[in-house]
Design an enzyme around this catalytic site. Structure first.
Site, PDB file in Angstrom:
ATOM      1  N   GLY A  86       0.768  -1.637  -0.296  1.00 18.51           N
ATOM      2  CA  GLY A  86      -0.095   0.252   0.270  1.00 18.51           C
ATOM      3  C   GLY A  86       0.372   0.806  -0.258  1.00 18.51           C
ATOM      4  O   GLY A  86       1.779   0.939   0.019  1.00 18.51           O
ATOM      5  N   CYS A 144       1.846   2.774   2.596  1.00 21.77           N
ATOM      6  CA  CYS A 144       2.874   2.740   3.866  1.00 21.77           C
ATOM      7  C   CYS A 144       4.466   2.568   2.848  1.00 21.77           C
ATOM      8  O   CYS A 144       5.135   3.062   3.089  1.00 21.77           O
ATOM      9  CB  CYS A 144       2.689   2.213   5.033  1.00 21.77           C
ATOM     10  N   GLY A 196       1.663  22.346   7.685  1.00 22.75           N
ATOM     11  CA  GLY A 196       2.429  22.219   8.318  1.00 22.75           C
ATOM     12  C   GLY A 196       1.996  20.843   9.411  1.00 22.75           C
ATOM     13  O   GLY A 196       2.345  20.906  10.140  1.00 22.75           O
ATOM     14  N   ALA A 216       0.720  19.439   1.017  1.00 20.55           N
ATOM     15  CA  ALA A 216       0.641  18.356   2.079  1.00 20.55           C
ATOM     16  C   ALA A 216      -0.340  18.966   3.735  1.00 20.55           C
ATOM     17  O   ALA A 216      -0.495  18.955   4.386  1.00 20.55           O
ATOM     18  CB  ALA A 216       1.939  18.296   2.189  1.00 20.55           C
ATOM     19  N   GLY A 268      -2.753  17.360   4.165  1.00 17.55           N
ATOM     20  CA  GLY A 268      -3.958  15.823   4.481  1.00 17.55           C
ATOM     21  C   GLY A 268      -4.034  15.202   3.462  1.00 17.55           C
ATOM     22  O   GLY A 268      -3.905  15.184   2.212  1.00 17.55           O
ATOM     23  N   HIS A 322      22.787   1.295  31.434  1.00 18.91           N
ATOM     24  CA  HIS A 322      23.925   2.676  31.132  1.00 18.91           C
ATOM     25  C   HIS A 322      24.679   1.862  29.839  1.00 18.91           C
ATOM     26  O   HIS A 322      25.422   1.496  30.073  1.00 18.91           O
ATOM     27  CB  HIS A 322      24.206   3.071  32.438  1.00 18.91           C
TER      28      HIS A 322
END
Ligand code: FAD
Length: 457
Positions: free
Chosen positions: A38, A40, A175, A260, A262, A433
């Site tokens: 798709g 993505c 934005g 861009a 939506g 750590h």
């Protein structure tokens, strides 16, 4: 019936649903008119993140002088960069095809249309039938008056991901997440980028911490990206060797415009077969993702909710479980989001503001990247971890991380929020750590008033 389930649309909603349904013993067909994966895999998440990672190298090289490493100005071979990105996409697409086959899903490459109860007609001329039909048709970019994708100067995210040249000046209209991610990539590639956002602040409409948004805005500004909020782009005109984008007050010169603003669901024509849509065109579904037509289900970007790949996949898994008579609890309020800007911003669950609106007394803990040895060693002191918990139960309601690798760091928080873990669960878990996840532990400790590496207030 030919199949137990016929799924139309092979995006992260449809293909994940297909694999899981087959795993659960349902005879499943997946119909895809283009390449599986798709938006993505082919023109969304994966290509943007490949270019984000590649261009991060340019940003890091620039920082080299901070620690005594000077590099010559880079030479960017754009065709090679784009074909490298395409290679990653190809590899993933063929991987998904293999997984579909290995799980026993029948993949049919055709455009599909529902032609009757349980019946799907294919562009190949054939027709197949399924006991249940699933729509995972996805979404497409939206145009606004004055701007049309038919003009090559106006890009959607798709064209921006396969450019033939790097524009010297890029005006991004919108934005939101996609606009800012591509603004980051193009700024790193050397474009002079201006972002025009209609709303008073960038990243509108998302439940995000205001300080985190301010950090992103400051980070983008520091890269040289100009951000204009409250700026409505009304049109553009040719000028000299480029165009100028107009707002009421100003003109912004550009070589390319990235629109861009939506995405809209690919739901055209579904009302004709009786499927109810909401006023924005999303397919209305019940708690089992069933549409107003019994036996037809919908998932992913086609239905209301966050337009995210992992949400589409979660819909697919939930639906598969439901159709197989299994349980798959999913709280949509715990779906994380990651924004690949510089710095990155990721969040899960509620912001402090939302928690208050929901009636909680929030207990908030914060920890700065600047106090993490690992972050300093990475030359990435900018950013913070923030944990919002319920003061009464100390259950973690939401986490925001803004800073280096926030998109990877949010998963630990997602496990905590989704499973209703308390501050102590994170604070008392030993974290290795020196690593960035120590910041989440310290933020949880800070909420409890006992962080070691920051002053507790
Ligand atoms: P889609 O991925 O849109 O797939 C729908 C499929 O259905 C398509 O393959 C289409 O060809 C097929 N189809 C449609 N109609 C028919 C038909 N009639 N017959 C046969 N096949 C049909 N999300 C994230 O979570 N993380 C990110 O980092 C991210 N980055 C993004 C960046 C960009 C530039 C864009 C545009 C999107 C991004 N997204 C991201 C959003 C993500 O891509 C979508 O949320 C996700 O792809 C939705 O999945 P879906 O399965 O619902 O639909």
């Amino acid at each position: 019936m030919d199949y137990d389930v016929v799924i139309i649309g092979g995006g992260p909603g449809g293909y994940v649903a297909a694999i899981r349904m087959a795993q659960l013993g349902l005879k499943t067909a997946l119909v895809e008119r283009d390449r599986v994966g798709g938006v993505c895999l082919n023109r969304g998440c994966i290509p943007t993140k490949a270019l984000f990672a590649a261009t991060e190298l340019l940003a890091r090289a620039k920082e080299g002088s901070d620690f005594g490493m000077e590099f010559a100005p880079p030479h960017i071979d754009l065709p090679r960069l784009i074909s490298w990105k395409e290679g990653i996409v190809e590899r993933l697409v063929s991987g998904v095809e293999k997984l579909l086959a290995a799980n026993g899903v029948t993949l049919i490459k055709a455009e599909a249309e529902i032609s009757g109860p349980g019946e799907v007609s294919l562009s190949t001329g054939a027709a197949i039938t399924g006991e249940r039909l699933v729509l995972g048709l996805g979404s497409a970019p939206v145009e606004i008056p004055g701007f049309s994708f038919s003009d090559p100067v106006v890009w959607s995210s798709t064209e921006a991901l396969s450019p033939d040249a790097i524009p010297e000046r890029l005006v991004v209209i919108g934005g939101g997440v996609i606009g800012l991610e591509l603004a980051t990539i193009y700024s790193r590639l050397g474009s002079r980028v201006t972002v025009l956002e209609l709303m008073p602040e960038i990243l509108p409409g998302l439940d995000l911490d205001r300080r985190a948004i301010a950090r992103v805005r400051a980070g983008l500004k520091a890269m040289g990206i100009e951000i204009r909020t409250g700026a409505a782009a009304t049109g553009y005109a040719n000028k000299d060797d480029g165009v100028v984008v107009n707002t009421k007050e100003e003109e912004f010169p550009a070589d390319r415009i990235l629109l861009a603003v939506g995405r809209k669901p690919n739901s055209a024509g579904l009302e004709k077969i009786g499927i109810e849509l909401d006023r924005r065109g999303f397919v209305v579904v019940d708690e089992n993702l069933e549409t107003s037509v019994p036996g037809i289900y919908a998932i992913g970007d086609l239905v209301p909710g966050p337009m995210l790949a992992h949400k589409a996949s979660a819909d697919g898994l939930r639906l598969a479980a439901h159709l197989a008579g299994e349980d798959y609890p999913l709280d949509y309020g715990t779906i994380p989001q990651a924004i690949f800007t510089s710095p990155e911003l990721a969040s899960v669950g509620m912001s402090e503001k939302r928690a208050k609106e929901e009636g909680y007394t929030p207990l908030v803990g914060r920890f700065p990247y600047a106090a993490l040895g690992k972050a300093l060693g990475m030359n990435a002191p900018d950013g913070f971890f923030q944990v919002v918990a319920d003061a009464k139960t100390r259950r973690i309601l939401g986490v925001t991380i803004v800073g280096a690798e926030a998109s990877d760091l949010i998963s630990e928080a997602a496990v905590a929020v989704q499973n209703g873990l308390t501050l102590e669960a994170i604070a008392d878990s030993v974290h290795p750590h020196p690593t960035l996840p120590e910041g989440l532990k310290e933020a949880a400790e800070n909420a409890l008033g006992r962080a070691i590496h920051t002053v507790n207030r």
